[in-house]
Design an enzyme around this catalytic site. Sequence first.
Site, PDB file in Angstrom:
ATOM      1  N   ARG A   1     -31.309  13.789  21.776  1.00 55.47           N
ATOM      2  CA  ARG A   1     -30.871  14.746  20.739  1.00 55.47           C
ATOM      3  C   ARG A   1     -31.223  14.238  19.338  1.00 55.47           C
ATOM      4  NH1 ARG A   1     -30.390  16.703  24.990  1.00 55.47           N
ATOM      5  NH2 ARG A   1     -28.617  17.868  25.835  1.00 55.47           N
TER       6      ARG A   1
ATOM      7  N   SER B   1     -22.734  22.296  23.329  1.00 54.35           N
ATOM      8  CA  SER B   1     -22.106  20.968  23.380  1.00 54.35           C
ATOM      9  C   SER B   1     -21.852  20.507  21.954  1.00 54.35           C
ATOM     10  CB  SER B   1     -23.025  19.964  24.073  1.00 54.35           C
ATOM     11  OG  SER B   1     -23.320  20.430  25.358  1.00 54.35           O
TER      12      SER B   1
ATOM     13  N   GLU C   1     -22.737  16.547  17.774  1.00 51.54           N
ATOM     14  CA  GLU C   1     -24.123  17.015  17.924  1.00 51.54           C
ATOM     15  C   GLU C   1     -24.343  18.190  16.963  1.00 51.54           C
ATOM     16  OE1 GLU C   1     -25.502  17.880  21.994  1.00 51.54           O
ATOM     17  OE2 GLU C   1     -26.599  19.574  21.137  1.00 51.54           O
TER      18      GLU C   1
HETATM   19  C1  LIG Z   1     -24.134  28.194  24.156  1.00 53.24           C
HETATM   20  C2  LIG Z   1     -25.040  27.104  23.645  1.00 53.24           C
HETATM   21  C3  LIG Z   1     -25.687  26.262  24.535  1.00 53.24           C
HETATM   22  C4  LIG Z   1     -26.543  25.242  24.070  1.00 53.24           C
HETATM   23  N1  LIG Z   1     -27.171  24.448  24.986  1.00 53.24           N
HETATM   24  C5  LIG Z   1     -27.984  23.445  24.564  1.00 53.24           C
HETATM   25  C6  LIG Z   1     -28.668  22.606  25.504  1.00 53.24           C
HETATM   26  O1  LIG Z   1     -28.572  22.786  26.713  1.00 53.24           O
HETATM   27  N2  LIG Z   1     -29.459  21.625  25.022  1.00 53.24           N
HETATM   28  C7  LIG Z   1     -29.621  21.410  23.680  1.00 53.24           C
HETATM   29  O2  LIG Z   1     -30.367  20.483  23.311  1.00 53.24           O
HETATM   30  N3  LIG Z   1     -29.010  22.190  22.771  1.00 53.24           N
HETATM   31  C8  LIG Z   1     -28.196  23.200  23.175  1.00 53.24           C
HETATM   32  N4  LIG Z   1     -27.553  23.990  22.256  1.00 53.24           N
HETATM   33  C9  LIG Z   1     -27.732  23.722  20.830  1.00 53.24           C
HETATM   34  C10 LIG Z   1     -28.848  24.568  20.188  1.00 53.24           C
HETATM   35  O3  LIG Z   1     -29.136  25.693  20.977  1.00 53.24           O
HETATM   36  C11 LIG Z   1     -30.136  23.772  19.970  1.00 53.24           C
HETATM   37  O4  LIG Z   1     -29.880  22.650  19.159  1.00 53.24           O
HETATM   38  C12 LIG Z   1     -31.221  24.632  19.305  1.00 53.24           C
HETATM   39  O5  LIG Z   1     -32.428  23.952  19.284  1.00 53.24           O
HETATM   40  C13 LIG Z   1     -30.865  25.015  17.866  1.00 53.24           C
HETATM   41  O6  LIG Z   1     -31.792  25.977  17.460  1.00 53.24           O
HETATM   42  P1  LIG Z   1     -31.520  26.921  16.250  1.00 53.24           P
HETATM   43  O7  LIG Z   1     -32.774  27.673  15.982  1.00 53.24           O
HETATM   44  O8  LIG Z   1     -30.317  27.731  16.498  1.00 53.24           O
HETATM   45  O9  LIG Z   1     -31.286  25.856  15.086  1.00 53.24           O
HETATM   46  P2  LIG Z   1     -30.197  25.883  13.921  1.00 53.24           P
HETATM   47  O10 LIG Z   1     -28.842  25.754  14.522  1.00 53.24           O
HETATM   48  O11 LIG Z   1     -30.435  27.013  13.021  1.00 53.24           O
HETATM   49  O12 LIG Z   1     -30.573  24.531  13.168  1.00 53.24           O
HETATM   50  C14 LIG Z   1     -30.374  23.279  13.788  1.00 53.24           C
HETATM   51  C15 LIG Z   1     -31.008  22.193  12.901  1.00 53.24           C
HETATM   52  O13 LIG Z   1     -32.426  22.335  12.921  1.00 53.24           O
HETATM   53  C16 LIG Z   1     -32.927  22.550  11.588  1.00 53.24           C
HETATM   54  N5  LIG Z   1     -34.013  23.526  11.712  1.00 53.24           N
HETATM   55  C17 LIG Z   1     -33.960  24.743  12.313  1.00 53.24           C
HETATM   56  N6  LIG Z   1     -35.161  25.338  12.268  1.00 53.24           N
HETATM   57  C18 LIG Z   1     -35.992  24.492  11.597  1.00 53.24           C
HETATM   58  C19 LIG Z   1     -37.360  24.548  11.207  1.00 53.24           C
HETATM   59  N7  LIG Z   1     -38.124  25.591  11.487  1.00 53.24           N
HETATM   60  N8  LIG Z   1     -37.873  23.492  10.521  1.00 53.24           N
HETATM   61  C20 LIG Z   1     -37.109  22.410  10.225  1.00 53.24           C
HETATM   62  N9  LIG Z   1     -35.811  22.311  10.562  1.00 53.24           N
HETATM   63  C21 LIG Z   1     -35.254  23.335  11.249  1.00 53.24           C
HETATM   64  C22 LIG Z   1     -31.748  23.078  10.802  1.00 53.24           C
HETATM   65  O14 LIG Z   1     -31.905  22.826   9.410  1.00 53.24           O
HETATM   66  C23 LIG Z   1     -30.607  22.293  11.422  1.00 53.24           C
HETATM   67  O15 LIG Z   1     -30.562  20.990  10.878  1.00 53.24           O
HETATM   68  C24 LIG Z   1     -26.720  25.051  22.690  1.00 53.24           C
HETATM   69  C25 LIG Z   1     -26.071  25.901  21.768  1.00 53.24           C
HETATM   70  C26 LIG Z   1     -25.242  26.928  22.249  1.00 53.24           C
HETATM   71  C27 LIG Z   1     -24.579  27.842  21.265  1.00 53.24           C
END
Ligand SMILES: Cc1cc2nc3c(=O)[nH]c(=O)nc-3n(C[C@H](O)[C@H](O)[C@H](O)COP(=O)(O)OP(=O)(O)OC[C@H]3O[C@@H](n4cnc5c(N)ncnc54)[C@H](O)[C@@H]3O)c2cc1C
Length: 346
Positions: A168, A242, A338
Amino acid sequence: MTEPLEIKNIFSLRGFNTFDIEAKTQYFINLVSQSDYQAATKSKLVRENPCFILGGGSNVILPDYYDGVVLHPANSEIKLLEQKDGHLYVEAGAGTRWLDFVNHCIDNGWYGLENLASIPGCVGAAPVQNVGAYGKEAKDVIHRVHCYDMADGSQRWIEAAECGFGYRWSNFKGEWKNRYIIDRVVFKLEEKFNPDVTYKALAQALADRNIDHPTARQLADTVTALRDSKLPNPSEIGSAGSFFKNPIVDSDVFETLRKANPGIVAFPAGDGRQKLAAGWLIEQCGWKGRTLGRVGVYEKQALVLVNRGGCTASDVRQLADAIIADVRTRFGVELECEAIFVNSEN
Ligand SMILES: Cc1cc2nc3c(=O)[nH]c(=O)nc-3n(C[C@H](O)[C@H](O)[C@H](O)COP(=O)(O)OP(=O)(O)OC[C@H]3O[C@@H](n4cnc5c(N)ncnc54)[C@H](O)[C@@H]3O)c2cc1C
């Protein structure tokens, strides 16, 4: 002539975070084209204000008001760049929904993403925390990442080996924090489907379905079913998945913990270290299913904090701190979030 950026003022982020927090930002900019990325990263507005990159908002806890600029990657093109020596090089825009990307690849016979099916969020965030599930991580399939430097608007490719991927973790969360905005990612996928069923619960779920030799679709569907049985659906219950990382401890610490707690759940983490199941630690402290004000611990998985209705970041912080303190007192183990608490200072 490039189109001017469309800048929205006092913009609601309610539909842009899976925790369903009623947040607002001073400025909001959708980035759709390359010229949007260029214009935004060179703009005075971005230079002179705090800035946050928001993808699908599935790993963030937003403040009531973000006093700065939120940049939202929204380009979602998927392109097969090259097919060579059994590998497929596939490029996806940062704004592509991760689950759409996985499905698109499976439908086209581009393999390697099945275990990562149904993770919320967008492609651009996948390298940031090296998303992982069911024995696979994004680092296993990321080839290189294209980004813009927030300091001067310059562009560069970053090879996967330079990204510092860990559990992560990547340099985008560490030394490069707030430096780069990722606009697209190139993945190295496979022509031949080679299922990875080394993760015990996944192998068991396939066996329960009497599937000996899964197709890519069957594998992804089984992963999705497993996820649905444990994790809240973001469209029904607000959460960030998580909430805590699974803490990694040295073998001597683990042995001491195991003697005192014979039921402790852990997985090998390499170099003799052990990754403790944070959900188990939290459950032992009696938090599973409990509520503290407007936020609570999910009934089916203690690792997940959920919005019980109208919660704010400070409600979430309070609950997270209470859990961290209890786990520290009971086990001497430090939990780390996380999910990312966003504010105009970070
Ligand atoms: C129900 C649920 C289940 C999940 N299961 C998992 C799992 O199994 N495994 C896992 O690893 N994660 C999981 N997650 C967490 C999440 O889905 C991941 O971390 C995902 O990659 C976040 O993507 P996002 O586009 O929503 O990012 P955001 O939440 O919008 O941003 C997360 C971080 O990334 C940065 N960021 C986003 N986009 C960019 C970009 N284009 N350039 C630079 N920085 C950027 C943001 O500034 C922030 O720091 C889960 C979340 C939920 C709600």
